[in-house]
Design a protein around this motif. Structure first.
Motif, mmCIF file in Angstrom:
data_model
loop_
_atom_site.group_PDB
_atom_site.id
_atom_site.type_symbol
_atom_site.label_atom_id
_atom_site.label_comp_id
_atom_site.label_asym_id
_atom_site.label_seq_id
_atom_site.Cartn_x
_atom_site.Cartn_y
_atom_site.Cartn_z
ATOM 1 N N LYS A 169 -57.692 3.013 78.249
ATOM 2 C CA LYS A 169 -58.731 2.854 77.210
ATOM 3 C C LYS A 169 -59.804 1.866 77.644
ATOM 4 O O LYS A 169 -61.009 2.099 77.442
ATOM 5 C CB LYS A 169 -58.092 2.372 75.901
ATOM 6 C CG LYS A 169 -57.572 3.462 74.993
ATOM 7 C CD LYS A 169 -57.237 2.877 73.614
ATOM 8 C CE LYS A 169 -56.926 3.993 72.622
ATOM 9 N NZ LYS A 169 -56.788 3.488 71.246
ATOM 10 N N LEU A 170 -59.382 0.749 78.228
ATOM 11 C CA LEU A 170 -60.348 -0.242 78.702
ATOM 12 C C LEU A 170 -61.217 0.347 79.798
ATOM 13 O O LEU A 170 -62.448 0.202 79.781
ATOM 14 C CB LEU A 170 -59.607 -1.477 79.229
ATOM 15 C CG LEU A 170 -60.467 -2.503 79.968
ATOM 16 C CD1 LEU A 170 -61.446 -3.171 79.024
ATOM 17 C CD2 LEU A 170 -59.590 -3.546 80.661
ATOM 18 N N ALA A 216 -70.527 -4.365 81.054
ATOM 19 C CA ALA A 216 -70.074 -2.972 81.128
ATOM 20 C C ALA A 216 -71.048 -2.094 81.898
ATOM 21 O O ALA A 216 -70.628 -1.180 82.621
ATOM 22 C CB ALA A 216 -69.857 -2.425 79.717
ATOM 23 N N GLU A 217 -72.326 -2.365 81.780
ATOM 24 C CA GLU A 217 -73.322 -1.524 82.444
ATOM 25 C C GLU A 217 -73.251 -1.672 83.963
ATOM 26 O O GLU A 217 -73.437 -0.704 84.707
ATOM 27 C CB GLU A 217 -74.731 -1.862 81.932
ATOM 28 C CG GLU A 217 -74.937 -1.546 80.454
ATOM 29 C CD GLU A 217 -74.552 -0.111 80.101
ATOM 30 O OE1 GLU A 217 -74.963 0.822 80.838
ATOM 31 O OE2 GLU A 217 -73.837 0.072 79.103
ATOM 32 N N ALA A 271 -60.946 -6.374 84.009
ATOM 33 C CA ALA A 271 -62.401 -6.430 83.824
ATOM 34 C C ALA A 271 -63.056 -7.378 84.828
ATOM 35 O O ALA A 271 -64.109 -7.060 85.403
ATOM 36 C CB ALA A 271 -62.734 -6.855 82.394
ATOM 37 N N LEU A 272 -62.446 -8.539 85.069
ATOM 38 C CA LEU A 272 -63.014 -9.486 86.031
ATOM 39 C C LEU A 272 -62.988 -8.916 87.444
ATOM 40 O O LEU A 272 -63.946 -9.081 88.214
ATOM 41 C CB LEU A 272 -62.237 -10.805 85.983
ATOM 42 C CG LEU A 272 -62.330 -11.606 84.674
ATOM 43 C CD1 LEU A 272 -61.427 -12.836 84.752
ATOM 44 C CD2 LEU A 272 -63.767 -12.018 84.367
ATOM 45 N N PHE A 273 -61.902 -8.219 87.793
ATOM 46 C CA PHE A 273 -61.805 -7.617 89.122
ATOM 47 C C PHE A 273 -62.842 -6.511 89.298
ATOM 48 O O PHE A 273 -63.461 -6.392 90.374
ATOM 49 C CB PHE A 273 -60.397 -7.066 89.335
ATOM 50 C CG PHE A 273 -60.138 -6.588 90.732
ATOM 51 C CD1 PHE A 273 -59.867 -7.488 91.752
ATOM 52 C CD2 PHE A 273 -60.158 -5.236 91.040
ATOM 53 C CE1 PHE A 273 -59.617 -7.049 93.054
ATOM 54 C CE2 PHE A 273 -59.911 -4.787 92.333
ATOM 55 C CZ PHE A 273 -59.648 -5.700 93.342
ATOM 56 N N LEU A 274 -63.045 -5.708 88.275
ATOM 57 C CA LEU A 274 -64.074 -4.668 88.337
ATOM 58 C C LEU A 274 -65.460 -5.262 88.529
ATOM 59 O O LEU A 274 -66.284 -4.722 89.285
ATOM 60 C CB LEU A 274 -64.035 -3.814 87.063
ATOM 61 C CG LEU A 274 -62.879 -2.812 86.973
ATOM 62 C CD1 LEU A 274 -62.723 -2.319 85.539
ATOM 63 C CD2 LEU A 274 -63.107 -1.638 87.914
ATOM 64 N N MET A 275 -65.729 -6.381 87.873
ATOM 65 C CA MET A 275 -67.020 -7.042 88.057
ATOM 66 C C MET A 275 -67.169 -7.544 89.497
ATOM 67 O O MET A 275 -68.246 -7.398 90.104
ATOM 68 C CB MET A 275 -67.155 -8.215 87.081
ATOM 69 C CG MET A 275 -67.422 -7.812 85.645
ATOM 70 S SD MET A 275 -68.984 -6.897 85.424
ATOM 71 C CE MET A 275 -70.197 -8.086 86.019
ATOM 72 N N LEU A 276 -66.116 -8.130 90.031
ATOM 73 C CA LEU A 276 -66.158 -8.599 91.416
ATOM 74 C C LEU A 276 -66.464 -7.453 92.368
ATOM 75 O O LEU A 276 -67.347 -7.554 93.236
ATOM 76 C CB LEU A 276 -64.818 -9.243 91.774
ATOM 77 C CG LEU A 276 -64.645 -9.697 93.232
ATOM 78 C CD1 LEU A 276 -65.576 -10.862 93.541
ATOM 79 C CD2 LEU A 276 -63.197 -10.084 93.511
ATOM 80 N N MET A 277 -65.760 -6.327 92.202
ATOM 81 C CA MET A 277 -65.953 -5.189 93.090
ATOM 82 C C MET A 277 -67.329 -4.554 92.901
ATOM 83 O O MET A 277 -67.931 -4.078 93.871
ATOM 84 C CB MET A 277 -64.857 -4.150 92.864
ATOM 85 C CG MET A 277 -63.485 -4.571 93.358
ATOM 86 S SD MET A 277 -63.489 -5.109 95.091
ATOM 87 C CE MET A 277 -64.194 -3.676 95.898
ATOM 88 N N ALA A 278 -67.815 -4.559 91.674
ATOM 89 C CA ALA A 278 -69.137 -3.965 91.417
ATOM 90 C C ALA A 278 -70.245 -4.771 92.086
ATOM 91 O O ALA A 278 -71.280 -4.218 92.475
ATOM 92 C CB ALA A 278 -69.387 -3.870 89.911
ATOM 93 N N LEU A 315 -64.794 -6.818 76.381
ATOM 94 C CA LEU A 315 -66.160 -6.372 76.656
ATOM 95 C C LEU A 315 -67.203 -7.416 76.265
ATOM 96 O O LEU A 315 -68.324 -7.409 76.794
ATOM 97 C CB LEU A 315 -66.443 -5.064 75.912
ATOM 98 C CG LEU A 315 -65.587 -3.859 76.316
ATOM 99 C CD1 LEU A 315 -65.936 -2.649 75.467
ATOM 100 C CD2 LEU A 315 -65.756 -3.538 77.791
ATOM 101 N N GLU A 316 -66.842 -8.339 75.350
ATOM 102 C CA GLU A 316 -67.771 -9.374 74.897
ATOM 103 C C GLU A 316 -67.752 -10.619 75.768
ATOM 104 O O GLU A 316 -68.557 -11.533 75.561
ATOM 105 C CB GLU A 316 -67.438 -9.763 73.450
ATOM 106 C CG GLU A 316 -67.754 -8.689 72.418
ATOM 107 C CD GLU A 316 -69.242 -8.362 72.361
ATOM 108 O OE1 GLU A 316 -70.054 -9.306 72.400
ATOM 109 O OE2 GLU A 316 -69.575 -7.166 72.319
#
Length: 462
Positions: free
Chosen positions: A200-201, A175-176, A353-360, A168-169
């Motif tokens: 959990k992540l 995260a937002e 986390a990186l994939f979620l950022m890409l999709m977001a 997350l850091e």
């Protein structure tokens, strides 16, 4: 039943006779060899080793044997118990430990287990260090400590949470932004520790999670290698739940695969491609993968103005090449993401986390994202080894037969043709020759693999 000793550790099937399988005696011997090497390598009076395991059925037994052996050598142990490979890797430097051991056979079925060995950086040992440990084990040149100098054991089961906090850091994880996208994701944890860590992540990132096989019992509900033929249940579940996508990990959570919203495989090879696309779009730089990985990473890297290079198969080789080229992301085409800002190890939590950022940040579905990448298809086949097969001779003859093509022999034989390629190599983890091909269609990839296998079989009987 099988015992495989390699520079990356010892891996084998549980039960049987010592020396032929991973028996309690073998676990003790190789733990003692690692501890003996570590004492000589570090030159320190007091040593600490971090231990973690996946959820496979033999894990507790092997853990107890390894921990007791290290304690008997006078080495202190930080016991993470149920954990993941990348979690142990980040725990080693955070604990200021001198090394680490991960008890996992990765994608192998339940009858397998292994000792994967780390240095003080939480990275895999190099070839010279691994060879030295094998020599110590062969000679059984151990000296255990007297009773007043036995090591201690400290239990710390917080490290999966610490690992999530570290993710997350990361500078490219917000995260937002992910929470605002309101994703719904199905997770197949193959009843191992990914069923703990990945949900959990996702929950920490505001993702709605649908759990599938996330109870860490060690009873794998399907073959744990995250390949299409093993993943029918999650493919159906993603469609039934109208989820944005699915996440599949192997038992120790260093391999990551996605299922698109239409229930089709995103493609293990494209896990690294997508994560690199996101990272390179924010911080241009170079990439590295291994010789058995897709050309698609090269294409995406060059699109972003970077330089792509290939390393021999094996995480330690990819990491060495990444350091040499100052690559900002890399990994292996089996779904292994190495992101140096976090650590030099394959990490499914970081990749998620990186994939979620890409999709977001992209407007569209996972299926549409995949359709926008260069279209390559891989065939991954294998030839079982028998004692009479001379693998080195076979590979030399194959290289000679294709000497007029673009060849690499740093790891088996890689033959690059204009429109496709084939990579032949002896596996470090199974008694097989791996035959990987890539082409512009699935049919062509399979046909090339079958052609090469037929040629190898002809050489073997000649």
């Amino acid at each position: 039943m099988t015992l495989i000793k390699s520079i990356s550790g010892i891996r084998g099937t549980i039960g049987g006779r010592p020396g032929d399988n991973l028996t309690p005696l073998d676990a003790v011997k190789f733990a003692a060899a690692y501890g003996t090497w570590l004492k000589d390598y570090s030159k320190k009076e007091a040593l600490t080793v971090v231990i973690g395991r996946d959820a496979r059925l033999s894990g507790q037994m092997i853990q107890d044997l390894v921990v007791a052996t290290l304690v008997g050598l006078g080495i202190d142990v930080v016991d993470l118990d149920l954990s993941t490979t990348p979690t142990v890797e980040i725990a080693v430097p955070l604990e200021k430990a001198d090394g680490g051991i991960i008890l996992t056979a990765s994608h192998n079925p339940k009858q397998w287990n292994a000792l994967k060995l780390l240095n003080e950086k939480g990275e895999f040992l190099d070839a010279e260090q691994g060879a030295r440990i094998l020599k110590i084990a062969e000679e059984e040149n151990f000296s255990f400590t007297e009773v007043d100098d036995l090591g201690t054991v400290t239990r710390n089961d917080a490290y999966i949470d610490i690992h999530i906090d570290e993710v997350l850091e990361l500078s490219l994880v917000d995260a937002e932004v992910i929470k605002a996208a309101k994703f719904k994701v199905v997770v197949d944890g193959v009843n191992s520790t990914g069923g703990i860590a990945i949900p959990k992540l996702l929950e920490a990132l505001g993702v709605t999670v649908v759990k599938l096989y996330c109870d860490p019992t060690g009873h794998f509900p399907h073959n744990p290698e995250p390949l299409k033929e093993h993943l029918g249940a999650i493919c159906e579940k993603v469609v039934a739940e109208k989820a944005d996508f699915g996440i599949v990990v192997d038992p120790d959570v260093d391999r990551l695969a996605f299922i698109a919203n239409d229930g089709e495989m995103f493609g293990e090879e494209y896990t690294l491609v997508a994560c690199a696309d996101y990272v390179l779009g924010k911080t241009p730089g170079n990439t590295v993968s291994n010789l058995s990985s897709s050309r698609a990473l090269r294409d995406i890297t060059e699109k972003h103005g970077g330089v792509y290079e290939a390393a021999a198969v094996g995480e330690v080789n990819v990491v060495a090449k990444m350091k040499a080229t100052k690559a900002i992301i890399g990994g292996e085409g089996n779904g292994g993401i190495i992101y140096p800002e976090s650590h030099y190890g394959r990490d499914s939590l970081v990749g998620t986390a990186l994939f979620l950022m890409l999709m977001a940040e992209r407007d569209g579905t996972v299926a549409e994202l995949r359709a926008g990448y260069p279209s390559y298809f891989m065939s991954k086949k294998k030839i079982a080894l028998t004692p009479d097969l001379d693998v080195d001779s076979i590979l030399e003859k194959m290289a000679a037969a294709y000497k007029n093509e673009q060849l690499s022999t740093i790891d088996g034989v890689k033959i690059d043709f204009a429109e496709n390629w084939v990579h032949l190599r002896k596996s470090n983890t199974e008694p097989i020759i791996r035959v990987y091909t890539e082409a512009k269609s699935q049919e062509e990839a399979h046909a090339l693999a079958d052609k090469i296998i037929a040629e190898i079989e002809a050489i073997a009987v000649s």
